[in-house]
Design a protein around this motif. Structure first.
Motif, PDB file in Angstrom:
ATOM      1  N   ILE A 180      60.778  21.296  -0.947  1.00 16.65           N
ATOM      2  CA  ILE A 180      59.677  22.372  -0.869  1.00 16.65           C
ATOM      3  C   ILE A 180      59.359  23.991  -0.963  1.00 16.65           C
ATOM      4  CG2 ILE A 180      57.951  23.164   1.291  1.00 16.65           C
ATOM      5  CD1 ILE A 180      59.332  20.298   2.789  1.00 16.65           C
ATOM      6  N   LEU A 181      58.605  23.998  -0.915  1.00 13.35           N
ATOM      7  CA  LEU A 181      58.522  25.694  -2.568  1.00 13.35           C
ATOM      8  C   LEU A 181      57.586  26.871  -1.175  1.00 13.35           C
ATOM      9  CD1 LEU A 181      58.840  28.190  -3.799  1.00 13.35           C
ATOM     10  CD2 LEU A 181      56.487  27.460  -5.267  1.00 13.35           C
ATOM     11  N   VAL A 182      57.923  27.737  -0.296  1.00 12.37           N
ATOM     12  CA  VAL A 182      57.118  27.877   1.133  1.00 12.37           C
ATOM     13  C   VAL A 182      56.728  29.725   0.291  1.00 12.37           C
ATOM     14  CG1 VAL A 182      56.415  28.874   3.468  1.00 12.37           C
ATOM     15  CG2 VAL A 182      58.360  27.315   3.088  1.00 12.37           C
ATOM     16  N   ARG A 222      61.420  32.827   6.941  1.00  9.82           N
ATOM     17  CA  ARG A 222      62.021  32.276   7.623  1.00  9.82           C
ATOM     18  C   ARG A 222      62.386  31.515   8.825  1.00  9.82           C
ATOM     19  NH1 ARG A 222      64.212  38.808   7.113  1.00  9.82           N
ATOM     20  NH2 ARG A 222      62.460  38.177   9.641  1.00  9.82           N
ATOM     21  N   LEU A 223      60.920  31.580   9.693  1.00  7.40           N
ATOM     22  CA  LEU A 223      61.055  30.499  10.557  1.00  7.40           C
ATOM     23  C   LEU A 223      60.078  28.921  10.378  1.00  7.40           C
ATOM     24  CD1 LEU A 223      59.862  29.895  13.585  1.00  7.40           C
ATOM     25  CD2 LEU A 223      57.656  30.543  12.481  1.00  7.40           C
ATOM     26  N   LEU A 224      59.609  29.309   9.206  1.00  4.05           N
ATOM     27  CA  LEU A 224      59.097  27.648   7.788  1.00  4.05           C
ATOM     28  C   LEU A 224      60.355  27.185   7.409  1.00  4.05           C
ATOM     29  CD1 LEU A 224      56.006  29.076   6.284  1.00  4.05           C
ATOM     30  CD2 LEU A 224      56.155  27.437   8.597  1.00  4.05           C
ATOM     31  N   SER A 225      61.183  27.854   6.796  1.00  5.85           N
ATOM     32  CA  SER A 225      62.908  27.363   6.090  1.00  5.85           C
ATOM     33  C   SER A 225      63.802  26.778   7.013  1.00  5.85           C
ATOM     34  CB  SER A 225      63.139  28.843   5.677  1.00  5.85           C
ATOM     35  OG  SER A 225      64.417  28.754   4.823  1.00  5.85           O
ATOM     36  N   ALA A 226      63.522  28.228   8.064  1.00  5.20           N
ATOM     37  CA  ALA A 226      64.504  27.245   9.133  1.00  5.20           C
ATOM     38  C   ALA A 226      63.681  25.895   9.737  1.00  5.20           C
ATOM     39  CB  ALA A 226      64.893  27.698  10.391  1.00  5.20           C
ATOM     40  N   MET A 227      62.688  25.735   9.993  1.00  4.57           N
ATOM     41  CA  MET A 227      62.065  24.523  10.584  1.00  4.57           C
ATOM     42  C   MET A 227      62.091  23.328   9.834  1.00  4.57           C
ATOM     43  SD  MET A 227      58.294  24.009  11.467  1.00  4.57           S
ATOM     44  CE  MET A 227      58.155  26.103  12.736  1.00  4.57           C
ATOM     45  N   LEU A 228      61.404  23.524   8.651  1.00  3.40           N
ATOM     46  CA  LEU A 228      61.973  22.751   7.416  1.00  3.40           C
ATOM     47  C   LEU A 228      62.935  21.888   6.828  1.00  3.40           C
ATOM     48  CD1 LEU A 228      59.300  23.783   5.128  1.00  3.40           C
ATOM     49  CD2 LEU A 228      58.919  22.331   6.490  1.00  3.40           C
ATOM     50  N   THR A 229      63.603  23.007   7.192  1.00  2.00           N
ATOM     51  CA  THR A 229      65.744  22.929   6.276  1.00  2.00           C
ATOM     52  C   THR A 229      66.938  21.586   8.034  1.00  2.00           C
ATOM     53  OG1 THR A 229      66.211  24.357   5.480  1.00  2.00           O
ATOM     54  CG2 THR A 229      67.860  24.335   5.871  1.00  2.00           C
ATOM     55  N   ARG A 258      62.610  26.122  -0.942  1.00  2.00           N
ATOM     56  CA  ARG A 258      62.651  27.721  -1.565  1.00  2.00           C
ATOM     57  C   ARG A 258      61.780  29.315  -1.374  1.00  2.00           C
ATOM     58  NH1 ARG A 258      61.764  26.344  -7.243  1.00  2.00           N
ATOM     59  NH2 ARG A 258      60.424  24.927  -6.534  1.00  2.00           N
ATOM     60  N   LYS A 259      62.005  29.934  -1.357  1.00  2.00           N
ATOM     61  CA  LYS A 259      61.183  30.653  -0.750  1.00  2.00           C
ATOM     62  C   LYS A 259      60.261  31.395  -1.489  1.00  2.00           C
ATOM     63  CE  LYS A 259      64.115  31.118   2.080  1.00  2.00           C
ATOM     64  NZ  LYS A 259      65.012  32.093   2.930  1.00  2.00           N
ATOM     65  N   ALA A 260      59.166  32.125  -2.108  1.00  2.00           N
ATOM     66  CA  ALA A 260      58.913  33.322  -2.617  1.00  2.00           C
ATOM     67  C   ALA A 260      58.034  33.753  -1.945  1.00  2.00           C
ATOM     68  CB  ALA A 260      57.486  32.524  -3.239  1.00  2.00           C
ATOM     69  N   ILE A 305      54.028  22.169  -2.064  1.00  2.00           N
ATOM     70  CA  ILE A 305      54.069  23.833  -1.382  1.00  2.00           C
ATOM     71  C   ILE A 305      52.932  24.427  -0.135  1.00  2.00           C
ATOM     72  CG2 ILE A 305      53.083  26.172  -2.591  1.00  2.00           C
ATOM     73  CD1 ILE A 305      52.799  24.755  -5.200  1.00  2.00           C
ATOM     74  N   LEU A 306      53.639  25.236   0.480  1.00  2.00           N
ATOM     75  CA  LEU A 306      52.994  25.692   1.529  1.00  2.00           C
ATOM     76  C   LEU A 306      52.872  27.074   0.769  1.00  2.00           C
ATOM     77  CD1 LEU A 306      55.533  25.138   4.302  1.00  2.00           C
ATOM     78  CD2 LEU A 306      53.496  23.620   4.499  1.00  2.00           C
ATOM     79  N   LEU A 307      51.324  27.596   1.432  1.00  2.00           N
ATOM     80  CA  LEU A 307      50.687  28.111   0.656  1.00  2.00           C
ATOM     81  C   LEU A 307      49.731  29.688   1.757  1.00  2.00           C
ATOM     82  CD1 LEU A 307      50.822  29.755  -2.259  1.00  2.00           C
ATOM     83  CD2 LEU A 307      48.707  29.044  -2.616  1.00  2.00           C
TER      84      LEU A 307
END
Length: 443
Positions: free
Chosen positions: A13-15, A24-31, A38-40, A58-60
């Motif tokens: 998943i790309l955020v 950071r919040l979405l990454s921690a939640m999904l991880t 991955r983050k952009a 993709i979460l955009l």
């Protein structure tokens, strides 16, 4: 979303969000749920990340400086490589028009900020499941299309085999039946000629020894016009001899064309095969009440013997020559209608003499090229990509099966590992080129 036999596949998943806290919040939640994240921080980084490794989702974020989420999504959908990636928009904007715009540019879902963990995970899970099902459907569709193509090819092959068997048996049977009586005629013409010469010599001797014939004999001489008979007898015998030779050549051409005894690859003379086909098509090349004669110009190069399936290569020549004749007869019909004449139009700049040009050449030392061109109406560019598809035809309904070019393509490309292609434009005729290796290994 391929699966591995040893390890389960983990969705990627790309955020994309310009706010680091959101990332950071979405990454921690999904991880925590087991996804690879991955983050952009902006739109350009997101596009680069997608091209590096395709994400499954993709979460955009919508509101970003420079390139907003709508523009990023549009660019993703315009790219064939990334257009099928599901995109979930994340935005503090909750207006209906904002959501409609998101779906218009290709989004699959929409989450408003502040987002709830349960909602995010639920929507992400649903989109990943839908994506997985979509991929499975695409794979099944691909397999179905592949199977359909194989079935069509098998059907074409069956039709080809039946046609070749029936044609070969018919031609070989006719050649055999003609061969026996013509050999009898041809073999005895020489003897008949000798006998007649002897009889004429005897008659001349009688005339010399007995110059004063009786009244009855003189009456017979005058009735049959003996002097004309003596002169014309030689001409008739010579004409019969030439006719018998012509039939012998035709029988040989029929046998060479069928080649039932040559089921395996063998070195053959390509020019001989073309000439045999032209001989069998003479009746279609001659002038008729509705069509002028079709001239054939042969520009043969110096070719070596080519290892091939002779009967099948002859079939390709026959298909291409027949198609050229059909195209030329079609355009001469139009010429007659346009000129308003019931007789054959004379060759002019507007209605040139129908012509088929056959050129052969050796390319390098390993490939021969045979080009068969006509000055007919040409083939529209819109249909040229489908010319070799099974059952596709440019001829009027009921005038063709749409198998000739498809069968020819299989013979040249699949069976002889060569190439068959068409070069044409409306109003400038059509040219079909065959390229096959000189030497092949049977397989």
């Amino acid at each position: 979303m391929n699966s591995d036999l040893t390890e389960p596949y983990v969705e990627n998943i790309l955020v994309v969000d310009d706010t680091r806290d959101n990332l950071r919040l979405l990454s921690a939640m999904l991880t925590e749920k087991g996804y690879v994240v991955r983050k952009a921080l902006n739109g350009q980084m997101a596009l680069t990340a997608c091209l590096t490794v395709l994400p499954d989702l993709i979460l955009l974020d919508v509101m970003m400086p420079g390139m907003d989420g709508y523009e990023v999504c549009q660019k993703l959908k315009e790219n064939e490589k990334t257009r099928d990636i599901p995109v979930i928009f994340i935005s503090a904007l909750n207006d209906v028009l904002d959501k409609v715009k998101a779906f218009d540019v290709g989004a699959t879902d929409y989450i408003t900020k502040p987002f709830q963990e349960a909602e995010v995970l639920s929507r992400v899970g649903n989109q990943l499941k839908l994506r997985s099902l979509q991929i499975k459907v695409q794979e099944k569709n691909f397999l179905l299309e592949k199977t359909l193509g194989e079935l069509k090819n098998a059907e074409v092959q069956l039709v080809q085999n039946e046609k070749m068997l029936a044609l070969g048996q018919l031609v070989a049977g006719i050649a055999h039946e003609i061969n026996n009586p013509i050999n009898l005629i041809y073999g005895n013409i020489t003897y008949i000629k000798d006998y007649i010469i002897d009889l004429l010599s005897l008659l001349e001797a009688y005339q010399q020894e007995y110059p004063n014939s009786t009244a009855k004999i003189q009456q017979i001489v005058d009735t049959i016009d003996l002097n004309f008979l003596l002169d014309d007898t030689h001409n008739i015998i010579d004409a019969m001899h030439r006719g018998a030779e012509r039939i012998q050549h035709l029988v040989l051409s029929l046998r060479n064309f069928s080649r039932l005894d040559e089921a395996e690859m063998k070195p053959v003379n390509i020019h001989e095969g073309i000439d045999n086909c032209l001989l069998m098509l003479q009746h279609r090349l001659r002038q008729t009440e509705t069509h002028p004669p079709i001239q054939v110009i042969k520009d043969y190069g110096n070719l070596p013997l080519v290892t091939c399936y002779a009967s099948e290569i002859n079939q390709v020549f026959m298909h291409l020559l027949n198609n050229a004749i059909d195209a030329l007869k079609q355009v001469t019909q139009y010429s007659l209608l346009a000129s308003g004449s019931q007789s054959n139009p004379l060759a002019t700049s507007q209605y040139p003499l129908p012509t088929i040009r056959i050129c052969t050449e050796l390319i390098g030392s390993h490939t021969v090229r045979i080009r068969i061109a006509d000055n007919g109406p040409g083939i529209p560019e819109s249909v040229q990509s489908r010319l070799f598809d099974p059952f596709f035809t440019t001829k009027p309904p009921g005038s063709g099966t749409g198998l000739g070019l498809s069968i020819s393509y299989q013979i040249v490309v699949q069976k002889h590992r060569g190439q068959l292609f068409c070069c044409s434009s409306p109003g400038h005729g059509a040219e079909f080129a065959i390229e096959i290796p000189v030497h092949q290994t049977e397989y």
